[in-house]
Scaffold this active site. Structure first.
Site, PDB file in Angstrom:
ATOM      1  N   SER A  29      15.029   2.520   0.401  1.00  0.00           N
ATOM      2  CA  SER A  29      14.795   2.056  -0.973  1.00  0.00           C
ATOM      3  C   SER A  29      15.611   0.783  -1.149  1.00  0.00           C
ATOM      4  O   SER A  29      16.803   0.843  -1.412  1.00  0.00           O
ATOM      5  CB  SER A  29      15.246   3.116  -1.984  1.00  0.00           C
ATOM      6  OG  SER A  29      14.583   4.320  -1.751  1.00  0.00           O
ATOM      7  N   LYS A  50       8.945   1.757  -6.098  1.00  0.00           N
ATOM      8  CA  LYS A  50       9.936   2.799  -5.789  1.00  0.00           C
ATOM      9  C   LYS A  50      11.106   2.756  -6.779  1.00  0.00           C
ATOM     10  O   LYS A  50      11.546   3.781  -7.295  1.00  0.00           O
ATOM     11  CB  LYS A  50      10.431   2.609  -4.351  1.00  0.00           C
ATOM     12  CG  LYS A  50      11.594   3.463  -3.951  1.00  0.00           C
ATOM     13  CD  LYS A  50      11.264   4.946  -3.936  1.00  0.00           C
ATOM     14  CE  LYS A  50      12.533   5.773  -3.760  1.00  0.00           C
ATOM     15  NZ  LYS A  50      12.299   7.197  -3.855  1.00  0.00           N
TER      16      LYS A  50
END
Ligand code: NAD
Length: 298
Positions: A104, A179
């Protein structure tokens, strides 16, 4: 793009997510080489599952695809471009190799990374995941991919071993943007579920009953369905995603908001609460322990 059906993969980052993900690729008979900064982790992993280790400083000319599953953009960039005296993998990969960052990471940095790698004749895809350790183990992660569509099509068979819902969402950085925003929502619902449960308990409600009601009502969320009873009320606090990573993700969502001139009132409030929780609970604690923080501090 690849000369053979199962391209050679270098998987970097054998943490909570990386280990089960690399294992699934090995089980799918891809030639997988693994690396982690923690040599003890690599040794144990290779002994346990018969994987092969490859250092980024070694010859990488046989590698077709690099997958990174690392803490953040800073570390991903260090691995790709080098840091201190260690050369980065980008100087050692052959032209046309694909780098897939499944961490991420920060969307604006990933966008820039895509441009830099393109200039080096390397293909960059950002492909962060959602679903946590449980879904990494059973290969049912959601995967959101940014980057060239043709490259996405080529690597999709690899990703299909890791996830069930795989989306191509736009140019480099787009996967990381979605995300960050997804985890912005997750951070807020997890915190609000903890607050609601504590308030209900203090009023005299049965918290398990509350979760049953929420799950049949409009307050239902991933946090009520998969975290409240399992990790908060049971006090096992073991969902496999740390509060530290949650703070990183909310910070990235808020930065993205600023970058496109959007105010993030809830983002700022949530970041503040999660930062305080991290200070109180300690660095390595699971994010579901936010329940304990709320119980003892609010
Ligand atoms: P983790 O901390 O368990 O693992 C990270 C691994 O990276 C560690 O093994 C560490 O030794 C290694 N590492 C750090 N620096 C390195 C370097 N320079 N070179 C090589 N290896 C290095 O983290 P995780 O929970 O596996 O998460 C990895 C990424 O996936 C993060 O970006 C996280 O936000 C994201 N993510 C995690 C979850 C989850 O449930 N844990 C879910 C979705 C996404």
């Amino acid at each position: 793009m690849f000369k053979k059906d199962k391209p050679n993969i270098l998987f970097i980052g054998l943490g909570m997510m990386g280990q089960p993900m690399a294992l699934r690729l090995i089980q799918a008979k891809y030639p997988v080489f693994v690396h982690d900064a923690n040599q003890e982790t690599v040794k144990n992993y290779c002994n346990k599952i018969d994987a092969k280790s490859l250092l980024p400083s070694e010859d990488l000319s046989s590698i077709d695809v690099v997958i990174t599953m690392l803490p953040d953009s800073e570390i991903v960039e260090g691995v790709i471009f080098g840091v201190d005296n260690f050369p980065g993998i980008s100087s050692k990969l052959k032209p046309g190799s694909v780098v897939i960052d499944m961490s991420s990471s920060e969307p604006m940095r990933s966008r820039a990374l895509g441009t830099s790698l393109k200039k080096m004749d390397l293909i960059y895809l950002d492909a962060p995941v959602s679903g946590g350790v449980r879904r990494a183990i059973d290969g049912s992660l959601a995967i959101m991919v940014g980057g060239a569509l043709e490259a996405f099509v080529e690597v999709k068979p690899i990703l299909e071993n890791l996830g069930k819902n795989i989306f191509h969402v736009g140019d480099p950085g787009s996967g990381h943007a979605i995300k960050a925003l997804n985890n912005y929502l997750s951070a807020i619902t997890t915190l609000s579920v903890a607050e609601a449960l504590i308030i209900g308990k203090r009023f005299g409600l049965d918290p398990n009953k509350m979760v049953d009601v929420f799950n049949s009502s409009s307050g239902k969320s991933n946090a009520t369905e998969n975290k409240a009873k399992q990790f908060m009320l049971s006090e096992s606090f073991g969902a496999g995603f740390t509060a530290k990573l949650m703070v990183k993700d909310i910070t990235m969502a808020n930065q993205l908001g600023s970058a496109v001139n959007s105010s993030m009132e809830l983002g700022e409030a949530s970041l503040n609460a999660w930062r305080n929780a991290l200070k109180y609970l300690g660095n390595d604690v699971d994010h579901t322990a936010i329940y304990r923080y709320v119980e003892q501090n609010q």
